[in-house]
Design a protein around this motif. Structure first.
Motif, PDB file in Angstrom:
ATOM      1  N   VAL A  51      -1.771   8.333  -9.294  1.00 32.20           N
ATOM      2  CA  VAL A  51      -2.965   7.845  -8.604  1.00 32.20           C
ATOM      3  C   VAL A  51      -2.975   6.317  -8.570  1.00 32.20           C
ATOM      4  O   VAL A  51      -3.267   5.705  -7.532  1.00 32.20           O
ATOM      5  N   GLU A  52      -2.624   5.686  -9.693  1.00 31.30           N
ATOM      6  CA  GLU A  52      -2.603   4.222  -9.748  1.00 31.30           C
ATOM      7  C   GLU A  52      -1.577   3.655  -8.770  1.00 31.30           C
ATOM      8  O   GLU A  52      -1.836   2.651  -8.094  1.00 31.30           O
ATOM      9  N   LYS A  53      -0.409   4.291  -8.692  1.00 28.62           N
ATOM     10  CA  LYS A  53       0.625   3.831  -7.755  1.00 28.62           C
ATOM     11  C   LYS A  53       0.156   3.976  -6.316  1.00 28.62           C
ATOM     12  O   LYS A  53       0.377   3.082  -5.484  1.00 28.62           O
ATOM     13  N   THR A  54      -0.507   5.073  -6.020  1.00 23.46           N
ATOM     14  CA  THR A  54      -1.012   5.297  -4.663  1.00 23.46           C
ATOM     15  C   THR A  54      -2.026   4.229  -4.274  1.00 23.46           C
ATOM     16  O   THR A  54      -1.988   3.697  -3.157  1.00 23.46           O
ATOM     17  N   ILE A  55      -2.912   3.890  -5.190  1.00 21.48           N
ATOM     18  CA  ILE A  55      -3.915   2.862  -4.902  1.00 21.48           C
ATOM     19  C   ILE A  55      -3.239   1.528  -4.611  1.00 21.48           C
ATOM     20  O   ILE A  55      -3.625   0.807  -3.679  1.00 21.48           O
ATOM     21  N   ARG A  56      -2.207   1.194  -5.400  1.00 21.48           N
ATOM     22  CA  ARG A  56      -1.474  -0.063  -5.155  1.00 21.48           C
ATOM     23  C   ARG A  56      -0.809  -0.045  -3.780  1.00 21.48           C
ATOM     24  O   ARG A  56      -0.878  -1.023  -3.024  1.00 21.48           O
ATOM     25  N   GLN A  57      -0.175   1.063  -3.435  1.00 22.80           N
ATOM     26  CA  GLN A  57       0.527   1.146  -2.159  1.00 22.80           C
ATOM     27  C   GLN A  57      -0.423   1.047  -0.973  1.00 22.80           C
ATOM     28  O   GLN A  57      -0.073   0.481   0.073  1.00 22.80           O
ATOM     29  N   LEU A  58      -1.625   1.572  -1.139  1.00 25.92           N
ATOM     30  CA  LEU A  58      -2.559   1.625  -0.015  1.00 25.92           C
ATOM     31  C   LEU A  58      -3.224   0.288   0.278  1.00 25.92           C
ATOM     32  O   LEU A  58      -4.000   0.179   1.225  1.00 25.92           O
ATOM     33  N   THR A  59      -2.919  -0.725  -0.501  1.00 22.71           N
ATOM     34  CA  THR A  59      -3.390  -2.078  -0.179  1.00 22.71           C
ATOM     35  C   THR A  59      -2.339  -2.852   0.624  1.00 22.71           C
ATOM     36  O   THR A  59      -2.620  -3.954   1.108  1.00 22.71           O
TER      37      THR A  59
END
Length: 260
Positions: free
Chosen positions: A158-166
């Motif tokens: 989830v943390e990686k996804t949030i980073r990628q979505l920025t």
């Protein structure tokens, strides 16, 4: 999954259908990103059902798309199926995929997909993943759901996804899109896979925070608990990892089915 997909027979097309229509693990609608709704995927598949029936009988197009990537990790294989879906859905314009952002010889991240949906006029950044997690402790916290190698956790994903979505706001991405007509980019995610609960806790299993109601689930046991499953006339099969992306139905006399 749509009812008609049960008539699909080709194994690769089954993997494709599972990758784009199986339930997602999490459902999230927050300020940073949202989950791309299950109904969105189903609507797109239904619009293009004749294509999938044709592909089932004549799978060469899908086989050609996968052939150069025979030995890639399971998550990348799932990503290939998503790419194939986006490229062959008439109402979707795939703008970019697997776009790496590099600064000073350091990779900051990679965008999975940016595409426009002609039905809604919306442009999406889509980050996808397919993961298999075991619930280590009876808790809803994401750090208690662990991947096969022991290091990966649902929390990390989830943390990686949030980073990628920025990343769609990064200057390199904006410069790449400057001559491509598109609306404001909406960040969305899709996380599919399985959650495995200990067999003794199936009736009272705690689901992950923000999980969907019908995510794919299974059970596991510890090594010292295995003998009880071999005490009677039971059957099982050891499935290769690359075959995890679709349901498997085996006859009892199949060569890879074992019994106690």
């Amino acid at each position: 999954m749509p009812e008609w997909t049960k008539d699909i027979r080709n194994p690769l097309v089954k993997e494709l259908i599972w990758s784009i229509s199986s339930p997602q693990i999490l459902h999230y609608n927050g300020p940073v990103y949202s989950t791309l709704a299950h109904d969105w995927w189903i609507d797109k598949i239904e619009q293009n059902s004749e294509f999938y029936f044709h592909l089932d009988k004549h799978p060469s197009l899908l086989e050609s798309a996968l052939r150069p990537f025979e030995h890639i990790p399971l998550g990348k294989r799932h990503e290939l199926f998503i790419r194939f879906f986006l490229e062959h859905t008439p109402s979707i314009n795939l703008i970019l995929h697997s776009f790496q952002i590099i600064e000073k010889n350091k990779t900051l991240g990679e965008i999975d997909f940016i595409f426009s949906d002609q039905d809604s006029g919306i442009t999406y950044q889509l980050e996808v993943a397919c993961k298999f997690f075991l619930q280590h402790k009876r808790s809803k916290n994401w750090n208690n759901f662990i991947g096969p190698n022991g290091n990966d956790k649902l929390e990390n994903r989830v943390e990686k996804t949030i980073r990628q979505l920025t990343l769609s706001n990064h200057e390199q991405v904006q410069n790449h899109l400057i001559n491509i007509p598109h609306s404001e980019i909406i960040p969305v995610a899709s996380l599919r896979g399985f959650i495995f609960h200990h067999y003794k806790q199936l009736s009272k299993a705690l689901t992950p925070k923000s999980s969907t109601k019908n995510y794919n689930a299974g059970w596991y046991c510890f090594e010292n608990e295995m003998p009880q499953f071999f005490a009677n006339n039971n059957y099982w099969s050891i499935t290769k990892k690359r075959s995890w992306l679709a349901p498997i139905h085996l006859e009892l006399d199949a060569p890879n089915v074992m019994s106690s």
